[in-house]
Scaffold this active site. Structure first.
Site, PDB file in Angstrom:
ATOM      1  N   ASP A  35      54.032 -44.292   9.275  1.00 16.42           N
ATOM      2  CA  ASP A  35      52.917 -45.214   9.055  1.00 16.42           C
ATOM      3  C   ASP A  35      53.398 -46.638   9.252  1.00 16.42           C
ATOM      4  O   ASP A  35      54.304 -47.091   8.554  1.00 16.42           O
ATOM      5  CB  ASP A  35      52.369 -45.044   7.632  1.00 16.42           C
ATOM      6  CG  ASP A  35      51.643 -43.722   7.450  1.00 16.42           C
ATOM      7  OD1 ASP A  35      50.714 -43.451   8.229  1.00 16.42           O
ATOM      8  OD2 ASP A  35      52.012 -42.966   6.542  1.00 16.42           O
ATOM      9  N   HIS A  66      51.707 -43.764  13.508  1.00 12.91           N
ATOM     10  CA  HIS A  66      50.327 -44.083  13.091  1.00 12.91           C
ATOM     11  C   HIS A  66      50.259 -45.589  12.905  1.00 12.91           C
ATOM     12  O   HIS A  66      50.731 -46.131  11.912  1.00 12.91           O
ATOM     13  CB  HIS A  66      50.024 -43.322  11.790  1.00 12.91           C
ATOM     14  CG  HIS A  66      48.668 -43.587  11.231  1.00 12.91           C
ATOM     15  ND1 HIS A  66      48.271 -43.149   9.988  1.00 12.91           N
ATOM     16  CD2 HIS A  66      47.587 -44.236  11.747  1.00 12.91           C
ATOM     17  CE1 HIS A  66      47.029 -43.532   9.759  1.00 12.91           C
ATOM     18  NE2 HIS A  66      46.591 -44.201  10.810  1.00 12.91           N
ATOM     19  N   ASP A 172      44.932 -36.759   7.916  1.00 17.11           N
ATOM     20  CA  ASP A 172      45.873 -37.648   7.227  1.00 17.11           C
ATOM     21  C   ASP A 172      45.258 -38.152   5.921  1.00 17.11           C
ATOM     22  O   ASP A 172      44.164 -38.722   5.930  1.00 17.11           O
ATOM     23  CB  ASP A 172      46.226 -38.835   8.144  1.00 17.11           C
ATOM     24  CG  ASP A 172      47.341 -39.702   7.575  1.00 17.11           C
ATOM     25  OD1 ASP A 172      47.870 -39.384   6.497  1.00 17.11           O
ATOM     26  OD2 ASP A 172      47.679 -40.701   8.236  1.00 17.11           O
ATOM     27  N   SER A 195      52.640 -37.250  -0.351  1.00 19.64           N
ATOM     28  CA  SER A 195      52.908 -37.025  -1.772  1.00 19.64           C
ATOM     29  C   SER A 195      52.116 -35.831  -2.316  1.00 19.64           C
ATOM     30  O   SER A 195      52.440 -35.299  -3.373  1.00 19.64           O
ATOM     31  CB  SER A 195      52.560 -38.282  -2.575  1.00 19.64           C
ATOM     32  OG  SER A 195      51.173 -38.532  -2.522  1.00 19.64           O
TER      33      SER A 195
HETATM   34  C1  DX5 Z   1      47.771 -43.511   4.416  1.00 23.85           C
HETATM   35  C2  DX5 Z   1      48.983 -42.650   4.704  1.00 23.85           C
HETATM   36  C3  DX5 Z   1      48.987 -41.563   3.679  1.00 23.85           C
HETATM   37  C4  DX5 Z   1      50.257 -40.849   3.368  1.00 23.85           C
HETATM   38  C5  DX5 Z   1      50.048 -39.422   2.984  1.00 23.85           C
HETATM   39  O1  DX5 Z   1      47.656 -44.573   5.219  1.00 23.85           O
HETATM   40  O2  DX5 Z   1      48.995 -42.202   6.032  1.00 23.85           O
HETATM   41  O3  DX5 Z   1      47.947 -40.732   3.972  1.00 23.85           O
HETATM   42  O4  DX5 Z   1      51.255 -40.946   4.249  1.00 23.85           O
HETATM   43  O5  DX5 Z   1      50.318 -39.260   1.673  1.00 23.85           O
HETATM   44  P1  DX5 Z   1      49.341 -38.607   0.587  1.00 23.85           P
HETATM   45  O6  DX5 Z   1      49.551 -37.133   0.655  1.00 23.85           O
HETATM   46  O7  DX5 Z   1      49.835 -39.171  -0.700  1.00 23.85           O
HETATM   47  O8  DX5 Z   1      47.941 -39.005   0.883  1.00 23.85           O
HETATM   48 ZN    ZN Z   2      49.331 -41.973   8.450  1.00 27.17          ZN
END
Ligand code: DX5
Ligand code: ZN
Length: 215
Positions: A35, A66, A172, A195
């Site tokens: 990210d 991303h 996501d 998470s």
């Molecule tokens: C948001 C991220 C999250 C993360 C995923 O911008 O892309 O979605 O990495 O983690 P959890 O499972 O905590 O949503």
């Molecule tokens: Zn992401």
């Protein structure tokens, strides 16, 4: 098509990233979801371009970048990606998503259009052929640990119905073991695991990744 498992590096121990990536690779991760946030499009900043380049240089695993950054078409050169990698740009960040896709594809990487929960799937309809996939945010981008917005499950289903066979459909945000089951059933073929699953400490990385692959 096998579900592609993409653990999200923002949920890994940031002081031990090198060991974490090795552990995720050994555990069977297919790609590393990275990210990138600019503190403008989303209220958070990470992961730095030099870190992304170093990961690309050091590890033999495809990246799933991303980009949550404004005007991504002007910043793609800050990164190093190519054949085998996936790069997502947000529809909401540029008037030129198809130009960004073209630049991404010129490197050999696959281009995905990322959609915020409030952005309708229909925005991809006139540029379907410019992209290889769609990234459907199930939470508002920016932070891990948020709760799924249920309507996004229907967006995944609509993507499966409306987009061509073989199109990448990435989910996501709050991809927990329970939510992942519905997401895959509805048509998701790439899962961003943060998470809520791989980093939940419920089980070790290998057990969690196998569980997700077997959904
Ligand atoms: C948001 C991220 C999250 C993360 C995923 O911008 O892309 O979605 O990495 O983690 P959890 O499972 O905590 O949503
Ligand atoms: Zn992401």
């Amino acid at each position: 098509m096998k579900t592609v498992i993409c653990p999200s590096l923002m949920c890994a121990d940031q002081l031990r990233l090198y060991d974490e990536i090795n552990a995720l690779m050994t555990a069977g991760a297919d790609m590393l979801h990275i990210d990138v946030m600019d503190g403008e499009f989303v209220p958070n900043i990470q992961i730095g371009t030099e870190t992304v380049k170093a990961i690309k240089r050091e590890f033999d695993i495809p990246l799933d970048l991303h980009l949550m950054i404004n005007s991504p078409e002007r910043k793609l050169g800050y990164f190093d990606f190519g054949e085998g990698d996936c790069v997502s740009v947000h529809y909401e960040t540029t008037p030129h998503p198809a130009r960004a896709a073209q630049q991404i594809r010129e490197t050999g990487a696959k281009a995905l259009l990322a959609l915020n929960p409030a952005t309708p799937l229909s925005v991809i309809s006139d540029v379907v052929s410019c992209f290889d996939g769609v990234l459907i945010m199930a939470v508002n981008p920016g932070y891990s640990g948020q709760k799924l917005i249920p309507e996004t499950l229907l967006k995944i289903k609509a993507a499966k119905t409306l987009l061509p066979d073989g199109y990448l459909i990435e989910a996501d945000g709050n991809v927990s073991f329970d939510n992942a089951g519905v997401m895959v059933k509805n048509g998701a073929n790439m899962l961003v695991c943060g998470s809520s699953s791989v980093f939940s400490h419920e089980s070790d990385y290998k057990t969690s990744i196998e569980r997700l692959k077997n959904l």
